[in-house]
Design an enzyme around this catalytic site. Structure first.
Site, mmCIF file in Angstrom:
data_model
loop_
_atom_site.group_PDB
_atom_site.id
_atom_site.type_symbol
_atom_site.label_atom_id
_atom_site.label_comp_id
_atom_site.label_asym_id
_atom_site.label_seq_id
_atom_site.Cartn_x
_atom_site.Cartn_y
_atom_site.Cartn_z
ATOM 1 C CE1 TYR A 148 -1.159 21.557 8.398
ATOM 2 C CE2 TYR A 148 -2.756 23.294 8.780
ATOM 3 C CZ TYR A 148 -2.003 22.532 7.907
ATOM 4 O OH TYR A 148 -2.090 22.750 6.569
ATOM 5 C CB THR A 193 -3.895 1.426 -0.353
ATOM 6 O OG1 THR A 193 -4.226 0.040 -0.487
ATOM 7 C CG2 THR A 193 -3.502 1.983 -1.712
ATOM 8 N NE ARG A 248 -11.418 5.851 -0.119
ATOM 9 C CZ ARG A 248 -11.144 4.998 -1.111
ATOM 10 N NH1 ARG A 248 -10.203 5.269 -1.987
ATOM 11 N NH2 ARG A 248 -11.826 3.888 -1.233
HETATM 12 C C1 LIG Z 1 -4.551 1.446 -5.762
HETATM 13 C C2 LIG Z 1 -3.104 1.502 -6.031
HETATM 14 C C3 LIG Z 1 -2.371 2.674 -5.785
HETATM 15 C C4 LIG Z 1 -3.020 3.989 -5.476
HETATM 16 O O1 LIG Z 1 -3.685 4.084 -4.304
HETATM 17 P P1 LIG Z 1 -4.522 5.408 -3.978
HETATM 18 O O2 LIG Z 1 -4.853 5.260 -2.545
HETATM 19 O O3 LIG Z 1 -5.691 5.406 -4.874
HETATM 20 O O4 LIG Z 1 -3.646 6.591 -4.216
HETATM 21 C C5 LIG Z 1 -1.003 2.638 -5.947
HETATM 22 N N1 LIG Z 1 -0.383 1.513 -6.345
HETATM 23 C C6 LIG Z 1 -1.055 0.380 -6.619
HETATM 24 C C7 LIG Z 1 -0.305 -0.832 -7.069
HETATM 25 C C8 LIG Z 1 -2.432 0.341 -6.484
HETATM 26 O O5 LIG Z 1 -3.102 -0.764 -6.793
#
Ligand SMILES: *Cc1c(COP(=O)(O)O)cnc(C)c1O
Length: 478
Positions: free
Chosen positions: A64, A270, A279
């Site tokens: 944590y 991301t 991820r």
């Molecule tokens: C893919 C995407 C997200 C979300 O990403 P996650 O990791 O799936 O939460 C947010 N904004 C844009 C523009 C995206 O293409």
């Protein structure tokens, strides 16, 4: 049986897992086999390196570490501090940002942290100066409500969904649509491009607190210098969500006016799309918003994922190497080769082409909905996803578009010749597929007819195309 480090590592890991729950080990193995066999054109997916993947499977997961580097709510975080600081340092260096926050668990979480930071900053700073308190918590209830009234509506101006914007940019079904009163800017119906004069006009009328740029399905560059000028002209905070194209920024394909980092007040991303990391998400900003952003956990986010931050540090170190710039350039070259191949064969593309990693085919010319096209392609071993086109007559569910992207296939090593062959396969499937009918004989937006022999033939050709480009060639599980 290979004895290299990667094969040994993954084989041993699976052996350990198999001893507890063999079905999980089998599913992990099957996922690699499936990914190896599929022609993956999903614009938001990629293949992270073995080093990135391996950095996630360890005891950092047990720790944590709420708070930030050096200021944790938990004891014993010295090693988490090391990897979080490394991830942030690599991100700052890579993107030329003053501040980086590596904790967001995903792109959506990064956006929530950014919204919260912008709101907290706007709410706190004038009040704090007046009331000489350090935190919103220290305000009396009456002061708090007075402030909220003073600030007025929380408005957000972002790109419309059918023009390629993202659900988290203030759209009603998403929590951002409940936090903000939203209006959107679209694209010019004739060219498919962002019309900056219209964005400026919308900003003047609507007076947003936040102007958002960034997209999931817009195949062109965005001029962030102009967008910043628009934001400044109405006193808005300018936020860029570069979730899709962060790899192109990292690889210096998007520079100058097209690099969001020097122009935006705050940038979210991301780490797993074109950036090719684990991820997760990340926030970049200048010193003004840094303190608010660092409060992301526990104000917005659940406990940090130290194992993922370790993997972010590894992937960002990879992205700082010269070969990543070469990779980013090849992503765009491949997208353009794919677009050219499709155009030459008569396809209609939104904006007529691409200057990033993605291509949006308007499949209505083939007499299909996006949903029919997506399924017919999938039957033929080609993985894409359906996507709305601007002013889509079929709405967001059936759609009229197919979005394809090149980050994943470029990682495998496919080049221009294979992109042209891919265009041929896509065109073949789309011309051979016809719209089906429902049980009542009425035209269906979901049913379609494709000769299974054609699907099988294309599937075989798609597999042949991949044979010279093995996925994870260094990983042998046998
Ligand atoms: C893919 C995407 C997200 C979300 O990403 P996650 O990791 O799936 O939460 C947010 N904004 C844009 C523009 C995206 O293409």
């Amino acid at each position: 049986m290979s004895h290299n480090a990667e094969s040994t590592a993954f084989r041993s890991a699976l052996e350990v897992i198999r001893a507890v729950e063999p079905r999980v080990a089998d599913a992990i193995g099957a996922e690699l086999a499936d990914q190896r066999e599929s022609l993956k054109l999903i614009a938001s997916e990629n293949y992270a390196s073995p080093a990135t993947l391996l950095a996630m499977g360890n005891w950092f997961s047990d720790k944590y570490a709420e708070g930030t580097v050096g200021r944790r709510f938990y004891a014993g975080c010295q090693n988490v501090d090391t990897v979080e600081a490394l991830a942030a340092e690599h991100a700052r260096e890579l993107f030329g940002a003053a501040h980086a926050y590596a904790q967001p668990h995903s792109g959506i979480d990064a956006n929530l942290v950014a919204f919260w930071a912008i709101l907290a900053d706007r709410v706190e700073s004038p009040a704090l100066k007046r009331a000489q308190v350090r935190q919103v918590n220290d305000l009396t209830e009456a002061d708090w409500f007075a402030l909220r009234r003073e600030l007025g509506d929380q408005r957000m101006l972002g790109m419309s969904l059918d023009a390629g914007g993202h659900l988290t940019h203030g759209f009603r079904p998403n929590i951002s649509g409940k936090m903000f009163d939203q209006r959107s800017y679209g694209t010019d119906p004739a060219t498919g491009l962002i019309d900056y004069d219209r964005v400026a006009e919308a900003a003047r009328e609507f007076k947003p607190l936040i102007l958002v740029a960034g997209y999931s399905a817009y195949p062109r560059k965005v001029n962030f210098r102009i967008m910043r000028e628009i934001a400044d002209s109405v006193g808005a905070t300018f936020m860029v969500d570069m979730a899709h194209f962060a790899g192109l920024v990292a690889g210096k394909v998007f520079t100058g006016d097209f690099d969001p980092v020097p122009h935006a007040h705050i940038v979210t991303t991301t780490t797993h799309k074109s950036l090719r990391g684990p991820r997760g998400g990340m926030v970049l900003c200048g010193p003004e918003l840094a303190d608010q952003v660092d409060r992301g956990c526990p104000m917005v986010l659940g406990g940090p994922l130290p194992h993922v931050m370790a993997a972010k540090a590894v992937a960002l170190a990879e992205a700082r190497r010269p070969d990543f710039a070469d990779y980013a350039r090849r992503i765009v070259d491949n997208a353009q080769a794919l677009a050219d191949g499709l155009l030459r064969r008569g396809a209609t593309l939104v904006t007529g082409g691409t200057d990033n990693h993605l291509v949006l085919i308007d499949v209505s010319g083939y007499g299909l909905t996006g949903r029919q096209a997506e399924q017919a392609l999938l039957d033929s071993g080609i993985v894409t996803n359906r996507n709305a086109v601007p002013q889509d007559p079929n709405g967001a569910w059936y759609t009229s578009g197919i979005r394809i992207g090149t980050p994943a296939l470029t990682t495998r090593g496919l080049g221009a010749a294979e992109m042209d062959a891919t265009a041929e396969l896509i065109h073949t499937v789309l011309t051979q597929t016809t719209a089906g009918t429902g049980p009542d004989g009425a035209p269906s937006k979901a049913k379609y007819v494709l000769d299974p022999a054609v699907a099988e033939q294309v599937g075989k050709q798609a597999a042949d195309l991949l044979t010279p480009f093995p996925l994870y060639p260094e990983v042998d599980l046998t």
